[in-house]
Design a protein around this motif. Structure first.
Motif, PDB file in Angstrom:
ATOM      1  N   TRP A 154       0.818  -1.374  -0.034  1.00  0.00           N
ATOM      2  CA  TRP A 154      -0.274   0.168  -0.056  1.00  0.00           C
ATOM      3  C   TRP A 154       0.987   1.210   0.122  1.00  0.00           C
ATOM      4  CZ3 TRP A 154      -4.615   1.169  -0.958  1.00  0.00           C
ATOM      5  CH2 TRP A 154      -5.123   2.562  -0.544  1.00  0.00           C
ATOM      6  N   GLN A 155       1.773   1.158   0.737  1.00  0.00           N
ATOM      7  CA  GLN A 155       2.814   2.628   0.833  1.00  0.00           C
ATOM      8  C   GLN A 155       3.699   2.529  -0.351  1.00  0.00           C
ATOM      9  OE1 GLN A 155       5.135   1.727   4.560  1.00  0.00           O
ATOM     10  NE2 GLN A 155       3.252   2.487   5.930  1.00  0.00           N
ATOM     11  N   THR A 156       3.758   1.605  -1.233  1.00  0.00           N
ATOM     12  CA  THR A 156       4.697   1.860  -2.268  1.00  0.00           C
ATOM     13  C   THR A 156       3.797   2.375  -3.457  1.00  0.00           C
ATOM     14  OG1 THR A 156       4.062  -0.407  -3.156  1.00  0.00           O
ATOM     15  CG2 THR A 156       6.008  -0.183  -1.860  1.00  0.00           C
ATOM     16  N   ALA A 157       2.290   2.506  -3.536  1.00  0.00           N
ATOM     17  CA  ALA A 157       1.273   2.841  -4.234  1.00  0.00           C
ATOM     18  C   ALA A 157       1.605   2.300  -5.663  1.00  0.00           C
ATOM     19  CB  ALA A 157       1.526   4.414  -4.384  1.00  0.00           C
ATOM     20  N   ASP A 158       2.247   1.183  -5.829  1.00  0.00           N
ATOM     21  CA  ASP A 158       2.247   0.270  -6.983  1.00  0.00           C
ATOM     22  C   ASP A 158       1.490  -0.991  -7.257  1.00  0.00           C
ATOM     23  OD1 ASP A 158       3.104  -0.923  -9.234  1.00  0.00           O
ATOM     24  OD2 ASP A 158       5.237  -0.415  -8.991  1.00  0.00           O
ATOM     25  N   SER A 159       0.431  -0.959  -7.750  1.00  0.00           N
ATOM     26  CA  SER A 159      -0.410  -2.062  -7.678  1.00  0.00           C
ATOM     27  C   SER A 159      -0.074  -3.371  -8.220  1.00  0.00           C
ATOM     28  CB  SER A 159      -1.579  -1.636  -8.552  1.00  0.00           C
ATOM     29  OG  SER A 159      -1.473  -1.271  -9.886  1.00  0.00           O
ATOM     30  N   ARG A 160       1.292  -3.224  -9.092  1.00  0.00           N
ATOM     31  CA  ARG A 160       1.716  -4.457  -9.559  1.00  0.00           C
ATOM     32  C   ARG A 160       2.176  -5.517  -8.445  1.00  0.00           C
ATOM     33  NH1 ARG A 160       6.464  -1.869 -13.444  1.00  0.00           N
ATOM     34  NH2 ARG A 160       6.690  -0.769 -11.273  1.00  0.00           N
ATOM     35  N   TYR A 161       2.632  -4.879  -7.426  1.00  0.00           N
ATOM     36  CA  TYR A 161       3.218  -5.818  -6.430  1.00  0.00           C
ATOM     37  C   TYR A 161       1.826  -6.493  -5.900  1.00  0.00           C
ATOM     38  CZ  TYR A 161       7.486  -3.419  -6.193  1.00  0.00           C
ATOM     39  OH  TYR A 161       8.628  -2.776  -6.691  1.00  0.00           O
ATOM     40  N   PHE A 162       0.702  -6.025  -5.695  1.00  0.00           N
ATOM     41  CA  PHE A 162      -0.800  -6.514  -5.426  1.00  0.00           C
ATOM     42  C   PHE A 162      -1.102  -7.684  -6.187  1.00  0.00           C
ATOM     43  CE2 PHE A 162      -5.242  -6.378  -5.079  1.00  0.00           C
ATOM     44  CZ  PHE A 162      -5.318  -6.956  -3.935  1.00  0.00           C
ATOM     45  N   ILE A 163      -0.962  -7.194  -7.576  1.00  0.00           N
ATOM     46  CA  ILE A 163      -1.609  -8.109  -8.668  1.00  0.00           C
ATOM     47  C   ILE A 163      -0.601  -9.177  -8.728  1.00  0.00           C
ATOM     48  CG2 ILE A 163      -1.576  -8.221 -10.972  1.00  0.00           C
ATOM     49  CD1 ILE A 163      -2.324  -5.444 -11.174  1.00  0.00           C
ATOM     50  N   ALA A 164       0.735  -9.355  -8.472  1.00  0.00           N
ATOM     51  CA  ALA A 164       1.674 -10.343  -8.520  1.00  0.00           C
ATOM     52  C   ALA A 164       1.319 -11.286  -7.426  1.00  0.00           C
ATOM     53  CB  ALA A 164       3.141  -9.750  -8.468  1.00  0.00           C
ATOM     54  N   ALA A 165       1.201 -10.635  -6.179  1.00  0.00           N
ATOM     55  CA  ALA A 165       0.825 -11.452  -5.048  1.00  0.00           C
ATOM     56  C   ALA A 165      -0.457 -12.287  -5.317  1.00  0.00           C
ATOM     57  CB  ALA A 165       0.757 -10.434  -3.744  1.00  0.00           C
ATOM     58  N   MET A 166      -1.384 -11.919  -5.902  1.00  0.00           N
ATOM     59  CA  MET A 166      -2.744 -12.594  -5.988  1.00  0.00           C
ATOM     60  C   MET A 166      -2.406 -13.564  -6.905  1.00  0.00           C
ATOM     61  SD  MET A 166      -4.884 -11.185  -3.738  1.00  0.00           S
ATOM     62  CE  MET A 166      -3.807 -11.031  -2.446  1.00  0.00           C
ATOM     63  N   ILE A 167      -1.979 -13.442  -8.007  1.00  0.00           N
ATOM     64  CA  ILE A 167      -1.690 -14.332  -8.967  1.00  0.00           C
ATOM     65  C   ILE A 167      -0.821 -15.641  -8.481  1.00  0.00           C
ATOM     66  CG2 ILE A 167      -0.807 -14.635 -11.366  1.00  0.00           C
ATOM     67  CD1 ILE A 167      -1.579 -12.045 -11.882  1.00  0.00           C
ATOM     68  N   THR A 168       0.300 -15.260  -7.798  1.00  0.00           N
ATOM     69  CA  THR A 168       1.146 -16.055  -7.119  1.00  0.00           C
ATOM     70  C   THR A 168       0.521 -16.938  -6.444  1.00  0.00           C
ATOM     71  OG1 THR A 168       2.892 -14.807  -7.531  1.00  0.00           O
ATOM     72  CG2 THR A 168       3.268 -16.714  -5.965  1.00  0.00           C
ATOM     73  N   ILE A 169      -0.361 -16.549  -5.291  1.00  0.00           N
ATOM     74  CA  ILE A 169      -1.132 -17.497  -4.366  1.00  0.00           C
ATOM     75  C   ILE A 169      -1.888 -18.262  -5.031  1.00  0.00           C
ATOM     76  CG2 ILE A 169      -2.765 -17.299  -2.453  1.00  0.00           C
ATOM     77  CD1 ILE A 169      -1.163 -14.592  -1.572  1.00  0.00           C
ATOM     78  N   ALA A 170      -2.577 -17.618  -5.963  1.00  0.00           N
ATOM     79  CA  ALA A 170      -3.719 -18.620  -6.718  1.00  0.00           C
ATOM     80  C   ALA A 170      -2.907 -19.735  -7.508  1.00  0.00           C
ATOM     81  CB  ALA A 170      -4.291 -17.753  -7.981  1.00  0.00           C
TER      82      ALA A 170
END
Length: 395
Positions: A154-170
């Motif tokens: 959230w603090q990086t304000a870069d949504s790519r990290y969040f997207i990568a995390a969700m895809i990796t977990i899936a």
């Protein structure tokens, strides 16, 4: 290693850890995202509560479906749907989050029932509480590091990290899930047994008629409401406390859950008896934890983090204790469905923690809201008392 710590079960615990990793991140991201978009506490509570509110409705049905088709077949289907739900978070806003939370709720109903019923059926009585405790432990472990990762994203304000995390977990969850198995042979499909739907609806009456199920469900519902209020609003409440950090709070709470469940897993009763003093102490710890969180607005971060530890200990002990007890006292022929109803009360409680306590926070304050949670905990100390020491259930 044998029993609850044998390799087939360790693989199931690993799957549990991966599956719940996404929620450890989403529980922080969604409230912060909602506040940044101007959403009220009520709206945030509804979005967060949609997850387990949906799970609650599907759990009894999940018990029937698993009994009919077997846990592994159901598990593999659910993991595909869960992967699609996680992908929704990567390209939608709050509206999409609400839909994804509901879809995740359906998946969790079947996932948790499949694993818990598979573990219960495969383990001997003496190892049952350890198996349930290990499952609960691994469901909580992601909360140690997940909130910190979420806050960093959230603090990086870069949504790519969040997207990568969700895809990796899936992906990882699907891979591990498809290689998992149960030690015990899966149940054969229960063909030619009509009336499952009517039987399931009839089972709701047992929530009131069965004294064991009623007592456990009320305790679980009330405690889960407190847990839900913590999960939903701590990321926002922490901002009002000097030097308060939501990620640190959730990490301390999760560490307490994991440590208590592992260290005390053999202390959890597995004898079919109702231990009043043990249950009353658990509810006292819960009430004290909620009161510390409430007072931290005035008292500071020491109370804030002490509350995290106390709440974590209560959470660690309550669920496996009540679940193990019910596996002994519930009638064998209805056990899966009735356990599903009991776990549904936990889902409802967590959901109400966001849906009901959100408006309370809007009308008063977070501190007052957690004070109400503490009062509810105190009331459950008295409710947990029972002069009868042994409940004899038909198995």
């Amino acid at each position: 290693m044998k029993g609850a710590l044998s390799w087939p079960f360790l693989r199931l615990y690993m799957l549990t850890l991966l599956y719940f990793s996404a929620n450890s991140i989403l529980n922080v991201i969604i409230p912060l995202k909602g506040e940044s978009l101007g959403a009220t506490n009520t709206t945030i509570g509804i979005i967060m509560g949609a997850y387990l509110f949906t799970t609650m409705f599907f759990r009894p049905w999940a018990g029937q479906v698993i009994h009919k088709h077997g846990p592994i077949k159901v598990l593999r289907t659910i993991l595909v749907i869960n992967g699609l739900a996680l992908l929704l978070y990567t390209f939608t806003g709050l509206g999409g989050y609400f839909a994804a939370r509901m879809l995740q709720g359906v998946c969790t109903a079947f996932f948790s029932m499949a694993l818990q019923l598979g573990i219960i059926d495969a383990l001997p009585d003496k190892d049952r509480s350890q198996g349930i405790s290990m499952y609960s432990l691994c469901a909580s472990m992601p909360n140690i590091i997940g909130p910190l990762l979420a806050l960093g994203m959230w603090q990086t304000a870069d949504s790519r990290y969040f997207i990568a995390a969700m895809i990796t977990i899936a992906i990882l969850t699907g891979v591990v899930g498809y290689s998992a198995g149960m030690e015990k042979k899966e149940a054969e499909p229960a063909a030619g047994q009509p009336g499952h739907g009517a039987k399931m609806l009839h089972s709701f009456g047992h929530l009131v008629k069965n004294p064991h199920l009623f007592k456990c469900s009320v305790l679980m519902l009330t405690a889960s409401l407190v847990f839900g209020a913590v999960t939903t609003f701590i990321p926002l409440y922490a901002m009002q406390i000097e030097n308060g950090n939501a990620a640190m709070y959730l990490m301390i709470q999760a560490t307490a859950v994991v440590a208590a469940r592992f260290a005390l897993r053999k202390k959890i009763p597995s004898d079919g008896k109702w231990h009043s003093s043990f249950m009353m102490v658990i509810m006292l710890i819960l009430a004290a934890g909620a009161q510390c969180v409430s007072f931290s607005a005035a008292g500071g971060t020491v109370f804030f983090y002490v509350g995290a530890g106390l709440t974590g200990i209560a959470q660690a002990l309550l669920y496996p204790t009540l679940t193990t007890y019910l596996t002994f006292v519930l009638p064998q022929h209805d056990r899966n469905v009735l356990l599903g109803l009991f776990i549904a009360t936990a889902d409802l409680g967590v959901s109400l923690g966001g849906v009901v306590m959100g408006p309370v926070a809007d009308l008063s304050s977070y501190s007052f809201m957690y004070l109400i949670c503490a009062i509810l905990g105190v009331s459950m100390i008295f409710f947990a008392y029972d002069r009868r020491k042994i409940f004899v259930g038909s198995r």
